[in-house]
Each structure stands twice: as C-alpha cells, then as structure tokens.
Design an enzyme around this catalytic site. Structure first.
Site, PDB file in Angstrom:
ATOM      1  N   HIS A  17       0.801  -1.187   0.024  1.00 46.78           N
ATOM      2  CA  HIS A  17      -0.037   0.424   0.105  1.00 46.78           C
ATOM      3  C   HIS A  17       0.518   1.169   0.264  1.00 46.78           C
ATOM      4  CE1 HIS A  17      -3.039  -2.470   2.571  1.00 46.78           C
ATOM      5  NE2 HIS A  17      -3.571  -2.609   0.921  1.00 46.78           N
ATOM      6  N   LYS A  41     -16.340  -7.102   6.025  1.00 49.10           N
ATOM      7  CA  LYS A  41     -15.096  -7.779   6.931  1.00 49.10           C
ATOM      8  C   LYS A  41     -14.992  -7.819   9.096  1.00 49.10           C
ATOM      9  CE  LYS A  41     -11.649  -7.472   3.014  1.00 49.10           C
ATOM     10  NZ  LYS A  41     -10.616  -6.776   2.572  1.00 49.10           N
ATOM     11  N   ARG A  91      -1.700  -6.300  -8.161  1.00 53.88           N
ATOM     12  CA  ARG A  91      -0.637  -7.116  -7.756  1.00 53.88           C
ATOM     13  C   ARG A  91      -0.727  -8.311  -9.154  1.00 53.88           C
ATOM     14  NH1 ARG A  91      -3.251  -8.129  -1.870  1.00 53.88           N
ATOM     15  NH2 ARG A  91      -4.629  -7.314  -3.366  1.00 53.88           N
ATOM     16  N   SER A 128      -3.218  -7.717   3.270  1.00 50.17           N
ATOM     17  CA  SER A 128      -3.216  -7.807   4.640  1.00 50.17           C
ATOM     18  C   SER A 128      -3.751  -8.722   5.252  1.00 50.17           C
ATOM     19  CB  SER A 128      -4.110  -6.446   5.268  1.00 50.17           C
ATOM     20  OG  SER A 128      -3.936  -5.134   4.387  1.00 50.17           O
TER      21      SER A 128
END
Ligand code: ADP
Length: 168
Positions: A17, A41, A91, A128
């Site tokens: 990040h 989440k 990514r 994460s």
C-alpha cells in the site's frame, strides 16, 4: 490543484500500500488516503487504529493526508474532497477483475476516473489478510509493514496470546 483518493480498509496498512500511495503522490499535488469502515469484513484493528497507523506512517511524506472514508459513496467522498481520480494498486489480473466493475460504476455515477498503478514486484505477494495470518502463526512480518503497524501487531499478540489448545 489535482487531488486523488487512495481508498481501502488498510487492516492493516502494509508496504505494498505504502509504495503505491507514495508513487501516487508523485503524480498528484495531494493524495488522500481514505480509510473505510470495512462493512464486509470484521477488522482486526478499529477504524481509529487503522487511521492512526496510516497517519503515523505518512507523516514522513509530503502531500499525503489520511481521512476516514465515511459510510457513503466513494464518488461523494471524492467530490467533497475535490478529488478527480481514484488510484488503485494492481497485484495481478485478479485485482483488475475485482476493481473493473467498481471503477466503471464510479465513472458512470460521477465521471470519477480510476488510475491503476502496477504493484512493485517486491510487494505483489502482500495482502493484509495474509500478513495477519502469518503474524498470528508466529511468522516475521517486520519487513512487510511500516513500523507503526508492526508495533501494534506485536502489542496485539502480547495482549492476546495465540490459543495453542488445538496443538495439545
Ligand atoms: P480492500 O479495498 O479490499 O479493503 P486493502 O485495504 O487491502 O483492500 O487495499 C486497498 C488497495 O490497496 C487495494 O484496492 C489495492 O488497490 C491496493 N493494494 C493492496 N495490496 C497491494 C499490494 N501488495 N501492492 C500494491 N497495491 C496493493
């Protein structure tokens, strides 16, 4: 002045990040890191903790501010902040597939553009979720997260020692 928003839940912020946000700050006069409440989440860190870790990390950078995203639309947040673009790190193809409908929706709603920056090869394996998992199992993540995050991860595991009952 050209401003961009980098949104995310940052639970927690990691070096992938940070690298993308730092590169965004070379392209825009101002970058706003917008920390979302993360409705889908159950986060490890509270919103206030996630904001504090990001503020501490980006206090060393020029032109980067950290704000709560709030509960509304990203397009409304960007309009209120005077930002004309969202910057996202990619990514790989899965990130693009995930981001594409949101980017198209945002452009449909308000003309907001999304700019993708290719993640640096050193960080394409970082998420994460994986970092939290590795850390909770005793792995060393100190080279994957900023110091402000590593400190809190370590404090958190000292507060709540891992449940080893399943190993017995
Ligand atoms: P989410 O939006 O699912 O809460 P995160 O908070 O983990 O996602 O990440 C916010 C944004 O940071 C993502 O949308 C993605 O653009 C970017 N990102 C995540 N991981 C990386 C990485 N390893 N390298 C570069 N950018 C990343």
């Amino acid at each position: 002045m050209q401003s961009a928003v980098c949104p995310g839940s940052f639970d927690p912020l990691h070096n992938g990040h940070v690298e993308v946000i730092a590169r965004a700050s070379n392209l825009f006069d101002e970058v706003i890191v917008a920390v979302s409440a993360n409705m889908h989440k159950s986060p490890l860190f509270s919103l206030d903790e996630r904001i504090a870790m990001a503020q501490e990390t980006f206090s060393y950078f020029r032109g980067i501010t950290v704000k709560p995203l709030g509960g509304g639309l990203l397009t409304d947040f960007c309009r209120a902040q005077g930002a004309t673009a969202v910057v996202k790190g990619l990514r790989g193809p899965q990130d693009l597939e995930y981001e594409r409908p949101m980017a198209t929706m945002n452009r449909h709603l308000s003309g907001l553009e999304t700019i993708y920056l290719q993640a640096d090869g050193r960080y394409t394996h970082l998420s994460s979720t994986l970092i939290k998992e590795v850390h909770s199992l005793g792995g060393d993540v100190s080279e994957m997260v900023p110091r402000a995050v590593h400190r809190r991860l370590t404090d958190r595991s000292a507060d709540r020692p891992a449940d080893r009952s399943a190993d017995r």
